[in-house]
Design a protein around this motif. Structure first.
Motif, PDB file in Angstrom:
ATOM      1  N   PHE A 363       0.830  -1.202   0.000  1.00  8.70           N
ATOM      2  CA  PHE A 363       0.000   0.000   0.000  1.00  8.70           C
ATOM      3  C   PHE A 363       0.867   1.256   0.000  1.00  8.70           C
ATOM      4  CE2 PHE A 363      -2.303   3.390   2.217  1.00  8.70           C
ATOM      5  CZ  PHE A 363      -3.482   3.438   1.482  1.00  8.70           C
ATOM      6  N   PHE A 364       1.931   1.246   0.785  1.00  7.13           N
ATOM      7  CA  PHE A 364       2.809   2.409   0.867  1.00  7.13           C
ATOM      8  C   PHE A 364       3.420   2.739  -0.499  1.00  7.13           C
ATOM      9  CE2 PHE A 364       7.029   4.258   1.510  1.00  7.13           C
ATOM     10  CZ  PHE A 364       6.704   5.387   2.251  1.00  7.13           C
ATOM     11  N   PHE A 365       3.878   1.737  -1.227  1.00  6.56           N
ATOM     12  CA  PHE A 365       4.483   1.980  -2.535  1.00  6.56           C
ATOM     13  C   PHE A 365       3.442   2.322  -3.601  1.00  6.56           C
ATOM     14  CE2 PHE A 365       8.006  -0.508  -0.621  1.00  6.56           C
ATOM     15  CZ  PHE A 365       9.018   0.411  -0.839  1.00  6.56           C
ATOM     16  N   HIS A 366       2.167   2.046  -3.306  1.00  8.14           N
ATOM     17  CA  HIS A 366       1.090   2.374  -4.243  1.00  8.14           C
ATOM     18  C   HIS A 366       0.583   3.802  -4.053  1.00  8.14           C
ATOM     19  CE1 HIS A 366      -2.090   1.434  -7.056  1.00  8.14           C
ATOM     20  NE2 HIS A 366      -3.028   1.751  -6.177  1.00  8.14           N
ATOM     21  N   LEU A 367       0.932   4.429  -2.942  1.00 13.39           N
ATOM     22  CA  LEU A 367       0.411   5.764  -2.622  1.00 13.39           C
ATOM     23  C   LEU A 367       0.663   6.820  -3.702  1.00 13.39           C
ATOM     24  CD1 LEU A 367       1.093   6.192   1.214  1.00 13.39           C
ATOM     25  CD2 LEU A 367      -1.109   6.024   0.071  1.00 13.39           C
ATOM     26  N   PRO A 368       1.886   6.922  -4.260  1.00 18.89           N
ATOM     27  CA  PRO A 368       2.109   7.995  -5.249  1.00 18.89           C
ATOM     28  C   PRO A 368       1.172   7.936  -6.439  1.00 18.89           C
ATOM     29  CG  PRO A 368       4.194   7.063  -4.517  1.00 18.89           C
ATOM     30  CD  PRO A 368       3.120   6.181  -3.967  1.00 18.89           C
ATOM     31  N   ARG A 369       0.670   6.753  -6.784  1.00 17.17           N
ATOM     32  CA  ARG A 369      -0.185   6.625  -7.966  1.00 17.17           C
ATOM     33  C   ARG A 369      -1.633   7.015  -7.703  1.00 17.17           C
ATOM     34  NH1 ARG A 369       1.075   0.631 -10.010  1.00 17.17           N
ATOM     35  NH2 ARG A 369       1.445   0.318  -7.782  1.00 17.17           N
ATOM     36  N   ILE A 370      -2.024   7.149  -6.448  1.00 17.94           N
ATOM     37  CA  ILE A 370      -3.423   7.454  -6.162  1.00 17.94           C
ATOM     38  C   ILE A 370      -3.615   8.831  -5.527  1.00 17.94           C
ATOM     39  CG2 ILE A 370      -4.015   5.016  -5.892  1.00 17.94           C
ATOM     40  CD1 ILE A 370      -3.946   5.376  -2.890  1.00 17.94           C
ATOM     41  N   ARG A 371      -2.506   9.548  -5.254  1.00 14.31           N
ATOM     42  CA  ARG A 371      -2.642  10.823  -4.534  1.00 14.31           C
ATOM     43  C   ARG A 371      -3.386  11.877  -5.348  1.00 14.31           C
ATOM     44  NH1 ARG A 371       3.437  12.432  -5.308  1.00 14.31           N
ATOM     45  NH2 ARG A 371       3.741  10.897  -3.668  1.00 14.31           N
ATOM     46  N   VAL A 372      -3.194  11.916  -6.679  1.00 16.33           N
ATOM     47  CA  VAL A 372      -3.833  12.958  -7.490  1.00 16.33           C
ATOM     48  C   VAL A 372      -5.343  12.799  -7.483  1.00 16.33           C
ATOM     49  CG1 VAL A 372      -4.022  13.915  -9.802  1.00 16.33           C
ATOM     50  CG2 VAL A 372      -1.779  13.226  -8.934  1.00 16.33           C
ATOM     51  N   GLU A 373      -5.792  11.567  -7.678  1.00 21.56           N
ATOM     52  CA  GLU A 373      -7.244  11.335  -7.691  1.00 21.56           C
ATOM     53  C   GLU A 373      -7.845  11.574  -6.311  1.00 21.56           C
ATOM     54  OE1 GLU A 373     -10.547   8.019  -9.142  1.00 21.56           O
ATOM     55  OE2 GLU A 373      -8.404   7.549  -9.232  1.00 21.56           O
ATOM     56  N   ALA A 374      -7.124  11.203  -5.257  1.00 22.56           N
ATOM     57  CA  ALA A 374      -7.622  11.454  -3.906  1.00 22.56           C
ATOM     58  C   ALA A 374      -7.795  12.951  -3.661  1.00 22.56           C
ATOM     59  CB  ALA A 374      -6.662  10.850  -2.874  1.00 22.56           C
ATOM     60  N   ARG A 375      -6.806  13.743  -4.105  1.00 24.13           N
ATOM     61  CA  ARG A 375      -6.891  15.186  -3.934  1.00 24.13           C
ATOM     62  C   ARG A 375      -8.093  15.749  -4.700  1.00 24.13           C
ATOM     63  NH1 ARG A 375      -2.047  16.342  -5.357  1.00 24.13           N
ATOM     64  NH2 ARG A 375      -2.402  16.857  -7.535  1.00 24.13           N
ATOM     65  N   ARG A 376      -8.298  15.286  -5.921  1.00 18.97           N
ATOM     66  CA  ARG A 376      -9.413  15.776  -6.734  1.00 18.97           C
ATOM     67  C   ARG A 376     -10.765  15.462  -6.084  1.00 18.97           C
ATOM     68  NH1 ARG A 376     -12.785  13.421  -9.999  1.00 18.97           N
ATOM     69  NH2 ARG A 376     -11.662  11.431  -9.978  1.00 18.97           N
ATOM     70  N   LEU A 377     -10.907  14.265  -5.556  1.00 18.21           N
ATOM     71  CA  LEU A 377     -12.167  13.864  -4.940  1.00 18.21           C
ATOM     72  C   LEU A 377     -12.449  14.659  -3.673  1.00 18.21           C
ATOM     73  CD1 LEU A 377     -11.830  10.012  -5.415  1.00 18.21           C
ATOM     74  CD2 LEU A 377     -13.611  11.451  -6.423  1.00 18.21           C
ATOM     75  N   ILE A 378     -11.425  14.898  -2.870  1.00 17.45           N
ATOM     76  CA  ILE A 378     -11.619  15.636  -1.624  1.00 17.45           C
ATOM     77  C   ILE A 378     -11.980  17.089  -1.905  1.00 17.45           C
ATOM     78  CG2 ILE A 378     -10.445  16.490   0.446  1.00 17.45           C
ATOM     79  CD1 ILE A 378      -8.958  13.833   0.551  1.00 17.45           C
ATOM     80  N   VAL A 379     -11.334  17.685  -2.903  1.00 16.39           N
ATOM     81  CA  VAL A 379     -11.694  19.048  -3.299  1.00 16.39           C
ATOM     82  C   VAL A 379     -13.138  19.088  -3.765  1.00 16.39           C
ATOM     83  CG1 VAL A 379     -11.244  20.863  -4.973  1.00 16.39           C
ATOM     84  CG2 VAL A 379      -9.336  19.714  -3.868  1.00 16.39           C
TER      85      VAL A 379
END
Length: 399
Positions: A363-379
């Protein structure tokens, strides 16, 4: 109190690790089957009324178990049937109750509400096992079940007194199957939510069942008996309470992604050390970080998922959260009971803990690939109220 007393009652009646695991399976397997329907109900109907109904049902089931246990007529199949019925109730209750948090406090205070809710829950986990251990040792399990039934009177009264001023927008009416598929599709196609749910499900499957085996540790490994079981479970509750209070001090969702990864890894490491211990008080101390890390992962995952999901899908996505957190646990409980029967409780817990560490690393190594979408959804969901700050949303998963 009821959870501890029920586990000890099954163990006292059967002395079987397999049936001990099966009792956990019976209480949680219905959650896996019925939670999707609970999510649909939470998105379609008044969540406050749903929670009141589930609490009344839970009170009735606890009272029945008390009436069977106090006269000494209870049998193992009674416990299994009532545990399964309580699982059905929980499958409706948990998605509705988790979604109801937003109705009560709004999105701007969601993370603190989840953390404080967890604090109350784990405060009870500290007091309850200690009282349960004393009551079971002195007067039997039935009085624990009776006390649980009576306690629901205050819960139901509190719910009836609530006046919710800003209920969330509910989903439009339509075929139940279509609404169910809509929720599954959203979670499957949303990478951050999918990753959080998969990690939580794996941990629930391989690591969470340690608690089902706790009577074995208390009696056979650490020789503490029923009172020792209460102390061990209370130690887990202390750690979980500290984890919830730690999360409650935060003012934003920044950094929760890494918190999930590190707490999951810490949960696994702590469990490995616990499985190796043969000293009662050392084991109790090691359960503090077990509870701390478990609660941080669960509450952080809950916060991030609720921050990203639209209101009209909240109940169904929280139903998936429930399925992963509680619905996978019965399979783990059954597997852990069978494995402990052959390999012993200590080795069973160690195997699950190592798998937990591996999942946290992935999960830790997968984080960089999902951060952009997470930011978009939270905004998009405006979790901070109004316009979220760039600083808060830019590093949700990155930090």
């Amino acid at each position: 109190m009821q959870t501890i007393a029920q586990s000890w009652l099954v163990y006292r009646l059967t002395s079987s690790p397999l049936l001990l695991g099966a009792s956990g399976f019976a209480s949680q397997f219905p959650v896996f089957l019925v939670a999707p329907l609970g999510g649909i109900a939470a998105d379609r109907f008044n969540r406050q009324r749903l929670v009141i109904g589930t609490q009344i049902s839970s009170m009735i089931l606890a009272a029945i178990l008390a009436m069977l246990t106090l006269p000494g007529v209870v049998q193992v199949w009674h416990i299994f049937v009532l545990a399964a019925l309580l699982g059905v109730v929980n499958a409706i209750d948990i998605p509705a109750r988790q979604s109801f948090l937003v109705d009560m406090v709004g999105k701007e205070d969601l993370m603190n509400a989840i953390a404080l809710n967890s604090s109350m829950f784990n405060g009870a986990r500290i007091v309850g096992p200690a009282i349960s251990g004393i009551l079971v040792a002195r007067i039997g399990e039935g009085w624990c079940f009776f006390a649980n039934a009576v306690s629901y009177i205050a819960v139901i009264g509190g719910l009836l007194m609530m006046r919710v001023e800003r209920p969330s927008r509910l989903a439009p009416s339509g075929p139940a199957l279509a609404r169910l598929i809509e929720g599954f599709r959203f979670a499957r196609n949303t990478a951050p939510i999918r990753a959080l749910l998969l990690l939580l499900g794996l941990v629930s499957l391989v690591a969470m069942p340690y608690s089902v085996l706790m009577p074995l540790f208390a009696d056979r490994v650490l020789h503490g008996g029923a009172r020792g079981l209460g102390i061990l479970m209370g130690a887990t509750g202390v750690g979980a309470l500290l984890g919830a209070l730690t999360l409650a001090t935060r003012s934003g969702v920044r950094g929760l992604g890494r918190w999930v990864a590190f707490s999951c890894g810490g949960f696994g490491v702590s469990l490995v050390l616990f499985s190796l211990s043969r000293n009662f008080w050392l084991s109790a101390i090691l359960l503090l970080p077990v509870g701390f890390c478990m609660m941080l992962q669960m509450s952080s995952s809950n916060t991030l998922i609720q921050a990203m999901v639209p209101d009209e899908l909240r109940g169904r996505v929280m139903a998936l959260y429930t399925m992963m957190f509680m619905g996978m646990a019965p399979f783990g409980s059954l597997f852990a009971g069978a494995l402990a029967h052959r390999l012993g409780a200590s080795l069973t817990v160690a195997i699950g803990a190592v798998a937990c560490i591996g999942a946290a690393t992935l999960f830790f190594f997968h984080l960089p690939r999902i951060r952009v979408e997470a930011r978009r959804l939270i905004v998009a969901q405006e979790i901070a109220g109004g316009e979220p700050s760039v600083e808060m949303t830019a590093r949700v998963v990155e930090d």
